[in-house]
Design a protein around this motif. Structure first.
Motif, short mmCIF file in Angstrom:
data_model
loop_
_atom_site.label_atom_id
_atom_site.label_comp_id
_atom_site.label_asym_id
_atom_site.label_seq_id
_atom_site.Cartn_x
_atom_site.Cartn_y
_atom_site.Cartn_z
N LYS A 118 -28.29 5.36 -35.10
CA LYS A 118 -28.70 6.65 -35.66
C LYS A 118 -28.95 7.69 -34.57
N LEU A 119 -29.20 7.21 -33.34
CA LEU A 119 -29.43 8.13 -32.22
C LEU A 119 -28.14 8.53 -31.51
N ASP A 120 -26.99 8.00 -31.95
CA ASP A 120 -25.71 8.31 -31.31
C ASP A 120 -25.40 9.80 -31.28
N LYS A 121 -25.85 10.51 -32.30
CA LYS A 121 -25.52 11.93 -32.40
C LYS A 121 -26.11 12.77 -31.26
N PHE A 122 -27.09 12.23 -30.54
CA PHE A 122 -27.73 12.98 -29.48
C PHE A 122 -27.15 12.71 -28.10
N PHE A 123 -26.30 11.70 -27.97
CA PHE A 123 -25.82 11.28 -26.67
C PHE A 123 -24.30 11.23 -26.63
N SER A 144 -38.70 5.45 -33.52
CA SER A 144 -39.57 6.60 -33.78
C SER A 144 -40.11 7.19 -32.48
N LYS A 145 -40.40 6.33 -31.50
CA LYS A 145 -40.86 6.82 -30.19
C LYS A 145 -39.75 7.60 -29.49
N LEU A 146 -38.52 7.08 -29.52
CA LEU A 146 -37.40 7.78 -28.90
C LEU A 146 -37.14 9.11 -29.60
N ASP A 147 -37.19 9.10 -30.93
CA ASP A 147 -37.00 10.33 -31.70
C ASP A 147 -38.06 11.35 -31.32
N ARG A 148 -39.29 10.88 -31.14
CA ARG A 148 -40.38 11.78 -30.75
C ARG A 148 -40.15 12.37 -29.36
N GLN A 149 -39.64 11.54 -28.42
CA GLN A 149 -39.35 12.03 -27.07
C GLN A 149 -38.30 13.14 -27.13
N MET A 166 -20.95 4.94 -28.08
CA MET A 166 -21.99 4.46 -27.21
C MET A 166 -21.81 2.95 -27.05
N LYS A 167 -22.09 2.49 -25.84
CA LYS A 167 -21.98 1.06 -25.55
C LYS A 167 -23.37 0.45 -25.64
N TYR A 168 -23.47 -0.66 -26.35
CA TYR A 168 -24.75 -1.33 -26.52
C TYR A 168 -24.76 -2.63 -25.73
N ASN A 169 -25.83 -2.84 -25.00
CA ASN A 169 -26.02 -4.07 -24.23
C ASN A 169 -27.31 -4.71 -24.75
N VAL A 170 -27.15 -5.77 -25.57
CA VAL A 170 -28.30 -6.44 -26.17
C VAL A 170 -28.61 -7.69 -25.35
N ILE A 171 -29.82 -7.76 -24.82
CA ILE A 171 -30.26 -8.89 -24.01
C ILE A 171 -31.42 -9.56 -24.75
N CYS A 172 -31.28 -10.85 -25.02
CA CYS A 172 -32.32 -11.61 -25.72
C CYS A 172 -32.90 -12.65 -24.77
N ARG A 173 -34.21 -12.66 -24.66
CA ARG A 173 -34.90 -13.64 -23.83
C ARG A 173 -35.91 -14.38 -24.71
#
Length: 178
Positions: free
Chosen positions: A26-31, A79-84, A1-8
């Protein structure tokens, strides 16, 4: 998975970034490996706001959390993403045909709770609306009078379908459909 971290308005050290990415990974296994994960980190009113977005085969998974500590906000988002994913796993498995989501029950601790939530969408009411052309300001006024969170209307200038909605911060948004 490619991560794009944007800090403002936030400086993120390499060690904090590594901890953050290890939590999100930890969510890589689903995508699929080729999808992108967008992580937006901002500071608002003395709190860190973190938004995590995945787009996978037309489905958007998005969560937002706020806290004074970045890692606690990250835990809230995850936790919200896991719940979705848990709540919609059977529907997603049908659409995505992805074994990672179909086999989600093997990593869920309380699978009985998840099964209760995994039922089909039940549309209990249908509504027809009169799409009289109006401006966005008129649509916001109409939405507020009806005490709704969103309102669909035809724009007076373009005659295109538009949606106004109430945002969490109290302001309003406009969606223009192409």
């Amino acid at each position: 998975m490619k991560y794009n971290v944007i800090c403002r308005k936030v400086e993120l050290s390499d060690s904090r970034k590594e901890k953050l990415l290890s939590k999100v990974s930890k969510l890589d296994k689903f995508f699929d490996a080729e999808i992108e994960c967008k992580i937006l980190i901002t500071e608002q009113k003395g709190e860190i706001s973190m938004e995590v977005t995945f787009v996978n085969k037309g489905f958007v998974f998005r969560a937002e959390a706020r806290n004074k500590d970045l890692l606690i906000a990250a835990d809230g988002c995850l936790s919200k993403l896991d719940r979705q994913i848990r709540k919609n796993k059977t529907k997603l498995a049908k659409h995505l045909r992805q074994p990672g989501i179909e086999n989600y029950d093997s990593v869920v601790e309380d699978f009985a709770d998840v099964e209760d939530e995994a039922r089909e969408f039940n549309i209990i009411k249908k509504k027809k609306i009169d799409s009289k052309p109006m401006t966005a300001e008129e649509a916001v006024l109409q939405m507020n009078m009806l005490d709704h969170d969103f309102y669909i209307f035809r724009h007076a200038d373009t005659n295109e379908l538009n949606i106004v909605y109430k945002r969490k911060d109290g302001d309003y948004g406009l969606i223009e459909v192409e």
